[in-house]
Design a protein around this motif. Structure first.
Motif, PDB file in Angstrom:
ATOM      1  N   ILE A 133       0.836  -1.201   0.000  1.00  0.00           N
ATOM      2  CA  ILE A 133       0.000   0.000   0.000  1.00  0.00           C
ATOM      3  C   ILE A 133       0.871   1.251   0.000  1.00  0.00           C
ATOM      4  O   ILE A 133       0.600   2.208  -0.732  1.00  0.00           O
ATOM      5  CB  ILE A 133      -0.979  -0.017   1.196  1.00  0.00           C
ATOM      6  CG1 ILE A 133      -2.021  -1.118   0.967  1.00  0.00           C
ATOM      7  CG2 ILE A 133      -1.631   1.347   1.407  1.00  0.00           C
ATOM      8  CD1 ILE A 133      -2.883  -1.424   2.161  1.00  0.00           C
ATOM      9  N   CYS A 134       1.930   1.222   0.779  1.00  0.00           N
ATOM     10  CA  CYS A 134       2.883   2.333   0.813  1.00  0.00           C
ATOM     11  C   CYS A 134       3.363   2.657  -0.602  1.00  0.00           C
ATOM     12  O   CYS A 134       3.341   3.815  -1.022  1.00  0.00           O
ATOM     13  CB  CYS A 134       4.061   1.938   1.713  1.00  0.00           C
ATOM     14  SG  CYS A 134       5.546   2.915   1.529  1.00  0.00           S
ATOM     15  N   LEU A 135       3.768   1.648  -1.330  1.00  0.00           N
ATOM     16  CA  LEU A 135       4.253   1.838  -2.697  1.00  0.00           C
ATOM     17  C   LEU A 135       3.125   2.226  -3.644  1.00  0.00           C
ATOM     18  O   LEU A 135       3.293   3.083  -4.517  1.00  0.00           O
ATOM     19  CB  LEU A 135       4.956   0.579  -3.187  1.00  0.00           C
ATOM     20  CG  LEU A 135       6.206   0.172  -2.390  1.00  0.00           C
ATOM     21  CD1 LEU A 135       6.707  -1.179  -2.845  1.00  0.00           C
ATOM     22  CD2 LEU A 135       7.283   1.232  -2.494  1.00  0.00           C
ATOM     23  N   GLU A 136       1.965   1.629  -3.465  1.00  0.00           N
ATOM     24  CA  GLU A 136       0.803   1.885  -4.332  1.00  0.00           C
ATOM     25  C   GLU A 136       0.373   3.348  -4.298  1.00  0.00           C
ATOM     26  O   GLU A 136      -0.049   3.900  -5.305  1.00  0.00           O
ATOM     27  CB  GLU A 136      -0.358   0.983  -3.912  1.00  0.00           C
ATOM     28  CG  GLU A 136      -1.637   1.188  -4.665  1.00  0.00           C
ATOM     29  CD  GLU A 136      -1.587   0.711  -6.111  1.00  0.00           C
ATOM     30  OE1 GLU A 136      -2.358   1.247  -6.926  1.00  0.00           O
ATOM     31  OE2 GLU A 136      -0.764  -0.179  -6.427  1.00  0.00           O
ATOM     32  N   VAL A 137       0.469   3.977  -3.134  1.00  0.00           N
ATOM     33  CA  VAL A 137       0.020   5.367  -3.016  1.00  0.00           C
ATOM     34  C   VAL A 137       1.135   6.373  -3.288  1.00  0.00           C
ATOM     35  O   VAL A 137       0.921   7.580  -3.180  1.00  0.00           O
ATOM     36  CB  VAL A 137      -0.666   5.659  -1.659  1.00  0.00           C
ATOM     37  CG1 VAL A 137      -1.893   4.783  -1.477  1.00  0.00           C
ATOM     38  CG2 VAL A 137       0.291   5.539  -0.500  1.00  0.00           C
ATOM     39  N   GLY A 138       2.327   5.885  -3.637  1.00  0.00           N
ATOM     40  CA  GLY A 138       3.376   6.787  -4.091  1.00  0.00           C
ATOM     41  C   GLY A 138       4.511   7.088  -3.137  1.00  0.00           C
ATOM     42  O   GLY A 138       5.342   7.935  -3.423  1.00  0.00           O
ATOM     43  N   PHE A 139       4.565   6.404  -2.008  1.00  0.00           N
ATOM     44  CA  PHE A 139       5.705   6.578  -1.112  1.00  0.00           C
ATOM     45  C   PHE A 139       6.806   5.623  -1.534  1.00  0.00           C
ATOM     46  O   PHE A 139       6.529   4.535  -2.044  1.00  0.00           O
ATOM     47  CB  PHE A 139       5.316   6.287   0.345  1.00  0.00           C
ATOM     48  CG  PHE A 139       4.515   7.381   0.986  1.00  0.00           C
ATOM     49  CD1 PHE A 139       5.137   8.383   1.712  1.00  0.00           C
ATOM     50  CD2 PHE A 139       3.134   7.405   0.861  1.00  0.00           C
ATOM     51  CE1 PHE A 139       4.399   9.391   2.300  1.00  0.00           C
ATOM     52  CE2 PHE A 139       2.387   8.405   1.452  1.00  0.00           C
ATOM     53  CZ  PHE A 139       3.021   9.405   2.171  1.00  0.00           C
ATOM     54  N   THR A 140       8.044   6.008  -1.319  1.00  0.00           N
ATOM     55  CA  THR A 140       9.163   5.121  -1.647  1.00  0.00           C
ATOM     56  C   THR A 140       9.797   4.542  -0.396  1.00  0.00           C
ATOM     57  O   THR A 140      10.619   3.641  -0.483  1.00  0.00           O
ATOM     58  CB  THR A 140      10.243   5.872  -2.458  1.00  0.00           C
ATOM     59  OG1 THR A 140      10.646   7.027  -1.723  1.00  0.00           O
ATOM     60  CG2 THR A 140       9.690   6.303  -3.818  1.00  0.00           C
ATOM     61  N   SER A 141       9.403   5.042   0.770  1.00  0.00           N
ATOM     62  CA  SER A 141       9.967   4.578   2.030  1.00  0.00           C
ATOM     63  C   SER A 141       8.850   4.178   2.985  1.00  0.00           C
ATOM     64  O   SER A 141       7.982   4.993   3.309  1.00  0.00           O
ATOM     65  CB  SER A 141      10.808   5.697   2.658  1.00  0.00           C
ATOM     66  OG  SER A 141      11.014   5.470   4.030  1.00  0.00           O
ATOM     67  N   LEU A 142       8.884   2.933   3.419  1.00  0.00           N
ATOM     68  CA  LEU A 142       7.890   2.457   4.378  1.00  0.00           C
ATOM     69  C   LEU A 142       7.986   3.247   5.676  1.00  0.00           C
ATOM     70  O   LEU A 142       6.973   3.576   6.293  1.00  0.00           O
ATOM     71  CB  LEU A 142       8.072   0.957   4.640  1.00  0.00           C
ATOM     72  CG  LEU A 142       7.105   0.314   5.628  1.00  0.00           C
ATOM     73  CD1 LEU A 142       5.665   0.470   5.166  1.00  0.00           C
ATOM     74  CD2 LEU A 142       7.453  -1.152   5.819  1.00  0.00           C
ATOM     75  N   GLY A 143       9.208   3.577   6.090  1.00  0.00           N
ATOM     76  CA  GLY A 143       9.402   4.342   7.324  1.00  0.00           C
ATOM     77  C   GLY A 143       8.750   5.711   7.271  1.00  0.00           C
ATOM     78  O   GLY A 143       8.071   6.114   8.216  1.00  0.00           O
ATOM     79  N   SER A 144       8.948   6.436   6.164  1.00  0.00           N
ATOM     80  CA  SER A 144       8.345   7.774   6.076  1.00  0.00           C
ATOM     81  C   SER A 144       6.827   7.676   5.940  1.00  0.00           C
ATOM     82  O   SER A 144       6.096   8.494   6.504  1.00  0.00           O
ATOM     83  CB  SER A 144       8.954   8.584   4.933  1.00  0.00           C
ATOM     84  OG  SER A 144       8.721   7.964   3.698  1.00  0.00           O
ATOM     85  N   PHE A 145       6.341   6.678   5.215  1.00  0.00           N
ATOM     86  CA  PHE A 145       4.894   6.466   5.103  1.00  0.00           C
ATOM     87  C   PHE A 145       4.297   6.190   6.487  1.00  0.00           C
ATOM     88  O   PHE A 145       3.325   6.827   6.897  1.00  0.00           O
ATOM     89  CB  PHE A 145       4.586   5.306   4.150  1.00  0.00           C
ATOM     90  CG  PHE A 145       3.163   4.824   4.211  1.00  0.00           C
ATOM     91  CD1 PHE A 145       2.126   5.618   3.763  1.00  0.00           C
ATOM     92  CD2 PHE A 145       2.870   3.570   4.734  1.00  0.00           C
ATOM     93  CE1 PHE A 145       0.796   5.175   3.824  1.00  0.00           C
ATOM     94  CE2 PHE A 145       1.558   3.117   4.792  1.00  0.00           C
ATOM     95  CZ  PHE A 145       0.515   3.920   4.343  1.00  0.00           C
ATOM     96  N   SER A 146       4.883   5.244   7.219  1.00  0.00           N
ATOM     97  CA  SER A 146       4.361   4.874   8.544  1.00  0.00           C
ATOM     98  C   SER A 146       4.423   6.041   9.521  1.00  0.00           C
ATOM     99  O   SER A 146       3.486   6.267  10.291  1.00  0.00           O
ATOM    100  CB  SER A 146       5.124   3.678   9.106  1.00  0.00           C
ATOM    101  OG  SER A 146       4.873   2.536   8.333  1.00  0.00           O
ATOM    102  N   ALA A 147       5.513   6.798   9.473  1.00  0.00           N
ATOM    103  CA  ALA A 147       5.655   7.942  10.377  1.00  0.00           C
ATOM    104  C   ALA A 147       4.597   9.012  10.078  1.00  0.00           C
ATOM    105  O   ALA A 147       3.960   9.542  10.994  1.00  0.00           O
ATOM    106  CB  ALA A 147       7.059   8.528  10.265  1.00  0.00           C
ATOM    107  N   LEU A 148       4.408   9.330   8.799  1.00  0.00           N
ATOM    108  CA  LEU A 148       3.405  10.330   8.431  1.00  0.00           C
ATOM    109  C   LEU A 148       2.004   9.835   8.772  1.00  0.00           C
ATOM    110  O   LEU A 148       1.192  10.571   9.331  1.00  0.00           O
ATOM    111  CB  LEU A 148       3.492  10.663   6.938  1.00  0.00           C
ATOM    112  CG  LEU A 148       2.486  11.698   6.440  1.00  0.00           C
ATOM    113  CD1 LEU A 148       2.736  13.065   7.088  1.00  0.00           C
ATOM    114  CD2 LEU A 148       2.551  11.816   4.924  1.00  0.00           C
ATOM    115  N   PHE A 149       1.710   8.588   8.454  1.00  0.00           N
ATOM    116  CA  PHE A 149       0.400   8.015   8.752  1.00  0.00           C
ATOM    117  C   PHE A 149       0.136   8.099  10.255  1.00  0.00           C
ATOM    118  O   PHE A 149      -0.925   8.556  10.685  1.00  0.00           O
ATOM    119  CB  PHE A 149       0.338   6.557   8.270  1.00  0.00           C
ATOM    120  CG  PHE A 149      -1.042   5.969   8.296  1.00  0.00           C
ATOM    121  CD1 PHE A 149      -1.800   5.921   7.139  1.00  0.00           C
ATOM    122  CD2 PHE A 149      -1.586   5.457   9.467  1.00  0.00           C
ATOM    123  CE1 PHE A 149      -3.081   5.380   7.144  1.00  0.00           C
ATOM    124  CE2 PHE A 149      -2.861   4.916   9.490  1.00  0.00           C
ATOM    125  CZ  PHE A 149      -3.611   4.877   8.321  1.00  0.00           C
TER     126      PHE A 149
END
Length: 161
Positions: free
Chosen positions: A90-106
């Motif tokens: 899902i992280c990649l599908e919505v356009g993030f390249t880093s799981l860490g930055s996606f999880s932190a922002l979420f």
């Protein structure tokens, strides 16, 4: 005279800029692996990145980055609830390249991690055949209502489902 023509020209330029910024906002809300960069969107709007950020924030009350990330998180929430994709996918599908930055922002914006959000709401989403009440897009969630499409789907479902 000449002043009237200049006023009309300025008004047309103002409307044109507004239209270009609205198109830019639409482009920023398109999420996915191949979304356009903020630099590309600014260029398409015909202004420098710095000027674009300033104009965008002045018109819409948020930065282009915030606009994009809000759209990404909304799409991520829907995928977390309604798909069988992993948090990484899902992280990649919505356009993030880093799981860490996606999880932190979420976590910062939603108040819990993506996996915790998924565990907490997925059962309710699947039982309701859509987004749980109050988690739908903008005005539907604020009104506490659901879309006509959601009502049609519930009405068409067999009893007891």
């Amino acid at each position: 005279g000449e002043g009237g023509n200049l006023s009309v020209k300025r008004g047309m330029l103002h409307r044109d800029r507004h239209l270009r910024l609205c198109r830019a906002r639409t482009a920023l809300r398109e999420v996915g692996q191949f979304h356009r960069s903020i630099d590309d969107v600014a260029r398409a709007a015909g202004v420098s990145r710095f000027h674009f950020v300033r104009l965008f924030k002045g018109l819409f009350g948020e930065t282009p980055y915030h606009c994009r990330s809000t759209a990404q998180l909304a799409r991520a929430k829907a995928l977390l609830l309604l798909s069988d994709l992993s948090v990484t996918a899902i992280c990649l599908e919505v356009g993030f390249t880093s799981l860490g930055s996606f999880s932190a922002l979420f976590t910062r914006r939603v108040g819990e991690s993506p996996s915790s959000f998924q565990r907490r709401f997925r059962a309710a989403a699947q039982a309701e055949r859509g987004m749980p009440r109050g988690l739908g897009p903008g005005c539907f969630g604020l009104m506490g209502g659901d879309s006509t499409e959601d009502r049609k789907n519930r009405e068409a479902a067999p009893a007891g489902v």
